[in-house]
Design an enzyme around this catalytic site. Structure first.
Site, PDB file in Angstrom:
ATOM      1  N   LYS A  60       3.447  23.238  28.516  1.00 29.49           N
ATOM      2  CA  LYS A  60       3.580  22.848  27.106  1.00 29.49           C
ATOM      3  C   LYS A  60       4.422  21.575  26.991  1.00 29.49           C
ATOM      4  O   LYS A  60       4.004  20.609  26.355  1.00 29.49           O
ATOM      5  CB  LYS A  60       4.217  23.991  26.292  1.00 29.49           C
ATOM      6  CG  LYS A  60       3.421  25.289  26.338  1.00 29.49           C
ATOM      7  CD  LYS A  60       4.028  26.361  25.439  1.00 29.49           C
ATOM      8  CE  LYS A  60       5.373  26.898  25.913  1.00 29.49           C
ATOM      9  NZ  LYS A  60       5.303  27.785  27.084  1.00 29.49           N
ATOM     10  N   ARG A 106       7.396  32.846  19.107  1.00 29.76           N
ATOM     11  CA  ARG A 106       7.318  33.596  20.357  1.00 29.76           C
ATOM     12  C   ARG A 106       7.304  35.095  20.119  1.00 29.76           C
ATOM     13  O   ARG A 106       7.225  35.866  21.074  1.00 29.76           O
ATOM     14  CB  ARG A 106       8.535  33.256  21.201  1.00 29.76           C
ATOM     15  CG  ARG A 106       8.260  32.543  22.508  1.00 29.76           C
ATOM     16  CD  ARG A 106       9.603  32.276  23.167  1.00 29.76           C
ATOM     17  NE  ARG A 106       9.517  31.869  24.529  1.00 29.76           N
ATOM     18  CZ  ARG A 106       9.542  30.611  24.963  1.00 29.76           C
ATOM     19  NH1 ARG A 106       9.579  29.633  24.096  1.00 29.76           N
ATOM     20  NH2 ARG A 106       9.524  30.344  26.243  1.00 29.76           N
ATOM     21  N   ARG A 129       9.767  24.239  39.795  1.00 28.57           N
ATOM     22  CA  ARG A 129      10.532  23.467  38.810  1.00 28.57           C
ATOM     23  C   ARG A 129      12.041  23.643  39.005  1.00 28.57           C
ATOM     24  O   ARG A 129      12.814  22.731  38.732  1.00 28.57           O
ATOM     25  CB  ARG A 129      10.117  23.895  37.387  1.00 28.57           C
ATOM     26  CG  ARG A 129      10.725  23.036  36.287  1.00 28.57           C
ATOM     27  CD  ARG A 129      10.066  23.287  34.947  1.00 28.57           C
ATOM     28  NE  ARG A 129      10.394  24.594  34.412  1.00 28.57           N
ATOM     29  CZ  ARG A 129       9.889  25.095  33.288  1.00 28.57           C
ATOM     30  NH1 ARG A 129       9.016  24.390  32.583  1.00 28.57           N
ATOM     31  NH2 ARG A 129      10.240  26.282  32.856  1.00 28.57           N
ATOM     32  N   ARG A 163      16.979  24.107  36.214  1.00 29.61           N
ATOM     33  CA  ARG A 163      17.222  24.996  35.068  1.00 29.61           C
ATOM     34  C   ARG A 163      17.644  26.369  35.552  1.00 29.61           C
ATOM     35  O   ARG A 163      16.982  26.981  36.387  1.00 29.61           O
ATOM     36  CB  ARG A 163      15.937  25.122  34.244  1.00 29.61           C
ATOM     37  CG  ARG A 163      15.883  24.172  33.082  1.00 29.61           C
ATOM     38  CD  ARG A 163      14.539  24.194  32.422  1.00 29.61           C
ATOM     39  NE  ARG A 163      14.171  25.493  31.864  1.00 29.61           N
ATOM     40  CZ  ARG A 163      13.079  25.702  31.155  1.00 29.61           C
ATOM     41  NH1 ARG A 163      12.259  24.716  30.908  1.00 29.61           N
ATOM     42  NH2 ARG A 163      12.811  26.900  30.692  1.00 29.61           N
ATOM     43  N   ARG A 203      11.055  36.973  32.364  1.00 32.04           N
ATOM     44  CA  ARG A 203      10.393  36.072  31.408  1.00 32.04           C
ATOM     45  C   ARG A 203       8.902  36.376  31.323  1.00 32.04           C
ATOM     46  O   ARG A 203       8.310  36.282  30.246  1.00 32.04           O
ATOM     47  CB  ARG A 203      10.631  34.612  31.806  1.00 32.04           C
ATOM     48  CG  ARG A 203      12.057  34.176  31.493  1.00 32.04           C
ATOM     49  CD  ARG A 203      12.416  32.900  32.180  1.00 32.04           C
ATOM     50  NE  ARG A 203      11.705  31.745  31.653  1.00 32.04           N
ATOM     51  CZ  ARG A 203      11.679  30.570  32.245  1.00 32.04           C
ATOM     52  NH1 ARG A 203      12.310  30.388  33.381  1.00 32.04           N
ATOM     53  NH2 ARG A 203      11.043  29.562  31.683  1.00 32.04           N
TER      54      ARG A 203
HETATM   55  P1  ATP Z   1       7.348  25.810  29.235  1.00 42.27           P
HETATM   56  O1  ATP Z   1       7.667  25.703  30.668  1.00 42.27           O
HETATM   57  O2  ATP Z   1       5.881  26.079  29.014  1.00 42.27           O
HETATM   58  O3  ATP Z   1       7.794  24.613  28.473  1.00 42.27           O
HETATM   59  P2  ATP Z   1       9.395  27.909  29.114  1.00 42.27           P
HETATM   60  O4  ATP Z   1       9.138  29.343  28.771  1.00 42.27           O
HETATM   61  O5  ATP Z   1       9.695  27.615  30.515  1.00 42.27           O
HETATM   62  O6  ATP Z   1       8.172  27.070  28.597  1.00 42.27           O
HETATM   63  P3  ATP Z   1      11.265  27.168  27.018  1.00 42.27           P
HETATM   64  O7  ATP Z   1      10.223  27.165  25.976  1.00 42.27           O
HETATM   65  O8  ATP Z   1      11.958  25.917  27.289  1.00 42.27           O
HETATM   66  O9  ATP Z   1      10.715  27.551  28.451  1.00 42.27           O
HETATM   67  O10 ATP Z   1      12.316  28.348  26.642  1.00 42.27           O
HETATM   68  C1  ATP Z   1      13.397  28.696  27.463  1.00 42.27           C
HETATM   69  C2  ATP Z   1      14.100  29.922  26.940  1.00 42.27           C
HETATM   70  O11 ATP Z   1      14.662  29.669  25.632  1.00 42.27           O
HETATM   71  C3  ATP Z   1      13.224  31.161  26.726  1.00 42.27           C
HETATM   72  O12 ATP Z   1      13.032  31.909  27.902  1.00 42.27           O
HETATM   73  C4  ATP Z   1      14.025  31.937  25.652  1.00 42.27           C
HETATM   74  O13 ATP Z   1      15.105  32.633  26.217  1.00 42.27           O
HETATM   75  C5  ATP Z   1      14.580  30.823  24.785  1.00 42.27           C
HETATM   76  N1  ATP Z   1      13.662  30.527  23.657  1.00 42.27           N
HETATM   77  C6  ATP Z   1      12.914  29.411  23.508  1.00 42.27           C
HETATM   78  N2  ATP Z   1      12.166  29.493  22.389  1.00 42.27           N
HETATM   79  C7  ATP Z   1      12.435  30.695  21.828  1.00 42.27           C
HETATM   80  C8  ATP Z   1      11.972  31.389  20.674  1.00 42.27           C
HETATM   81  N3  ATP Z   1      11.035  30.857  19.863  1.00 42.27           N
HETATM   82  N4  ATP Z   1      12.484  32.620  20.398  1.00 42.27           N
HETATM   83  C9  ATP Z   1      13.389  33.165  21.171  1.00 42.27           C
HETATM   84  N5  ATP Z   1      13.870  32.581  22.292  1.00 42.27           N
HETATM   85  C10 ATP Z   1      13.404  31.364  22.621  1.00 42.27           C
HETATM   86 MG    MG Z   2       9.294  23.935  27.591  1.00 43.11          MG
END
Ligand code: ATP
Ligand code: MG
Length: 206
Positions: free
Chosen positions: A14, A89, A128, A134, A146
């Site tokens: 994303k 989410r 990553r 991270r 996750r």
């Molecule tokens: P991607 O790699 O596709 O960008 P991702 O799941 O690795 O997505 P982020 O979207 O950056 O990572 O989110 C990281 C963390 O932040 C999530 O695991 C969650 O704990 C928190 N978080 C992010 N967005 C939300 C949300 N809408 N509601 C609740 N927690 C969130």
């Molecule tokens: Mg992201």
């Protein structure tokens, strides 16, 4: 104002794809994950509350991300629309977003989902971790949580948006980053052609 949701499991790409799409269509890109990581880095009270949850692979409370989303809407009046990445989410967040937009006389225009297999999620996040460092990518237990969190809390949104007739899906493993990007532009053109053709530079082929 247009409201597009970029949907998909962790590591779907994303964040990788959002930049090109938002630049092409003059959309403000909002990544709740990035906003939360900025709060953590700045050591704010909100960041302190979010840190442990994020590093456990859990979601932060709906109210926290909804507050960040609403202030971003309020602070960006000169854009053609918004590209939401990582939000909503949960079904609660999706319902609250619908309400928030209804109050503004707006609605979610479309959801574009990037889909990948669980095994790919695991591999990409591990990879990553070495590049971006991270904390929530580094630990196998966190990655597992996750993935579980995604299936339990986020995946039900697919049905929610399918029922609303707004769901579109791209195969996040159809090729390299460029191939996925092309697929995404193809889908975008199919959903909102009239709007997208008015945006400077948006009508040509990719
Ligand atoms: P991607 O790699 O596709 O960008 P991702 O799941 O690795 O997505 P982020 O979207 O950056 O990572 O989110 C990281 C963390 O932040 C999530 O695991 C969650 O704990 C928190 N978080 C992010 N967005 C939300 C949300 N809408 N509601 C609740 N927690 C969130
Ligand atoms: Mg992201």
């Amino acid at each position: 104002m247009k409201y597009y949701i970029l949907f998909g499991p962790p590591g779907a790409g994303k964040g990788t794809q959002a930049g090109a799409i938002s630049a092409k269509y003059n959309l403000k890109h909002i990544s709740t994950g990035e906003l939360l990581r900025a709060e953590i880095a700045a050591g704010t009270e909100l960041g302190k509350q979010a840190k442990d949850l994020i590093e456990a692979g859990k979601l932060v409370p709906d109210s926290v991300v909804e507050g960040m989303i609403e202030s971003t809407f309020n602070n960006n009046k000169n854009v053609a629309g918004f590209l939401l990445d990582g939000f909503p989410r949960t079904l609660g967040q999706a319902a609250d977003l619908d309400e928030m937009l209804a109050r503004r006389g707006e609605k979610v225009n479309a959801v574009i989902s990037i889909m990948i297999k669980d095994e790919t999620i695991k591999n990409r996040l591990q990879h990553r971790a070495q590049i971006e460092g991270r904390a929530d990518d580094a630990n196998e237990e966190t990655i597992k949580n996750r993935i579980v969190t995604y299936h339990n809390q986020t995946e039900p949104l697919i049905t929610y948006y399918k029922n609303a007739g707004k769901y579109h899906e791209v195969d996040g493993e159809c090729g390299d980053i460029e191939d996925v990007r092309k697929e995404m532009f193809r889908v975008f053109k199919g959903i909102d052609r009239k709007f997208l053709e008015r945006v400077p530079g948006a009508s040509g082929s990719t």
